[in-house]
Design a protein around this motif. Structure first.
Motif, mmCIF file in Angstrom:
data_model
loop_
_atom_site.group_PDB
_atom_site.id
_atom_site.type_symbol
_atom_site.label_atom_id
_atom_site.label_comp_id
_atom_site.label_asym_id
_atom_site.label_seq_id
_atom_site.Cartn_x
_atom_site.Cartn_y
_atom_site.Cartn_z
ATOM 1 N N ILE A 1 0.845 -1.194 0.000
ATOM 2 C CA ILE A 1 0.000 0.000 0.000
ATOM 3 C C ILE A 1 0.881 1.243 0.000
ATOM 4 O O ILE A 1 2.052 1.179 0.377
ATOM 5 C CB ILE A 1 -0.975 0.052 1.203
ATOM 6 N N VAL A 2 0.295 2.342 -0.438
ATOM 7 C CA VAL A 2 0.963 3.648 -0.372
ATOM 8 C C VAL A 2 -0.031 4.639 0.218
ATOM 9 O O VAL A 2 -1.239 4.551 -0.033
ATOM 10 C CB VAL A 2 1.455 4.147 -1.753
ATOM 11 N N THR A 3 0.486 5.562 1.015
ATOM 12 C CA THR A 3 -0.350 6.591 1.605
ATOM 13 C C THR A 3 0.070 7.930 1.035
ATOM 14 O O THR A 3 1.254 8.263 1.036
ATOM 15 C CB THR A 3 -0.227 6.589 3.139
ATOM 16 N N VAL A 4 -0.901 8.673 0.533
ATOM 17 C CA VAL A 4 -0.665 10.001 -0.019
ATOM 18 C C VAL A 4 -1.318 10.980 0.944
ATOM 19 O O VAL A 4 -2.546 10.960 1.115
ATOM 20 C CB VAL A 4 -1.264 10.140 -1.437
ATOM 21 N N HIS A 5 -0.491 11.819 1.567
ATOM 22 C CA HIS A 5 -0.992 12.766 2.563
ATOM 23 C C HIS A 5 -2.113 13.614 1.977
ATOM 24 O O HIS A 5 -1.967 14.195 0.908
ATOM 25 C CB HIS A 5 0.148 13.652 3.068
ATOM 26 N N GLY A 6 -3.232 13.656 2.675
ATOM 27 C CA GLY A 6 -4.360 14.456 2.236
ATOM 28 C C GLY A 6 -5.267 13.777 1.224
ATOM 29 O O GLY A 6 -6.319 14.307 0.885
ATOM 30 N N ARG A 7 -4.869 12.613 0.721
ATOM 31 C CA ARG A 7 -5.682 11.917 -0.293
ATOM 32 C C ARG A 7 -6.169 10.558 0.185
ATOM 33 O O ARG A 7 -7.247 10.132 -0.182
ATOM 34 C CB ARG A 7 -4.884 11.754 -1.587
ATOM 35 N N GLY A 8 -5.347 9.849 0.927
ATOM 36 C CA GLY A 8 -5.760 8.545 1.420
ATOM 37 C C GLY A 8 -4.708 7.479 1.214
ATOM 38 O O GLY A 8 -3.566 7.758 0.852
ATOM 39 N N THR A 9 -5.112 6.260 1.454
ATOM 40 C CA THR A 9 -4.235 5.100 1.324
ATOM 41 C C THR A 9 -4.765 4.228 0.201
ATOM 42 O O THR A 9 -5.964 3.961 0.117
ATOM 43 C CB THR A 9 -4.177 4.315 2.650
ATOM 44 N N PHE A 10 -3.849 3.781 -0.658
ATOM 45 C CA PHE A 10 -4.211 3.064 -1.872
ATOM 46 C C PHE A 10 -3.408 1.767 -1.984
ATOM 47 O O PHE A 10 -2.279 1.688 -1.497
ATOM 48 C CB PHE A 10 -3.928 3.928 -3.096
ATOM 49 N N VAL A 11 -3.987 0.791 -2.678
ATOM 50 C CA VAL A 11 -3.264 -0.437 -2.994
ATOM 51 C C VAL A 11 -2.182 -0.060 -4.000
ATOM 52 O O VAL A 11 -2.451 0.612 -5.002
ATOM 53 C CB VAL A 11 -4.196 -1.518 -3.562
ATOM 54 N N ALA A 12 -0.959 -0.457 -3.716
ATOM 55 C CA ALA A 12 0.168 -0.124 -4.573
ATOM 56 C C ALA A 12 0.091 -0.873 -5.898
ATOM 57 O O ALA A 12 -0.423 -1.991 -5.969
ATOM 58 C CB ALA A 12 1.490 -0.450 -3.872
ATOM 59 N N THR A 13 0.619 -0.247 -6.915
ATOM 60 C CA THR A 13 0.743 -0.904 -8.208
ATOM 61 C C THR A 13 1.980 -1.783 -8.157
ATOM 62 O O THR A 13 3.054 -1.311 -7.781
ATOM 63 C CB THR A 13 0.889 0.140 -9.326
#
Length: 84
Positions: free
Chosen positions: A68-80
């Motif tokens: 996973i990756v977390t983007v500050h202010g946007r959320g946490t996403f499953v990594a590519t």
């Protein structure tokens, strides 16, 4: 229908590691696809019936694994996955 068994960690396993393993299994099964946004940590805590800090520690493990990756202010996403 999910191919991943319900979250039911054995008592001897740390709950945050068991949670990280469960989310990793959901990713591997294709239930959570690359780029998909994960629910908030508080929502995941409610979904799994665990403490908010348990989810936070599990997220750290998943980030360390590159799942996973977390983007500050946007959320946490499953990594590519990286190109092979």
């Amino acid at each position: 229908m999910s191919t991943v068994p319900a979250f039911d960690p054995p008592p001897e396993q740390l709950r945050y590691v068991a949670l990280a393993d469960h989310v990793a299994a959901r990713i591997a099964a294709g239930e959570l696809r690359p780029g998909a946004r994960l629910p908030s940590e508080r929502d995941l805590a409610a979904e799994y019936g665990v403490a908010y800090l348990t989810v936070r520690r599990a997220a750290e493990v998943l980030r360390e694994r590159g799942l996973i990756v977390t983007v500050h202010g946007r959320g946490t996403f499953v990594a590519t996955p990286p190109e092979q």
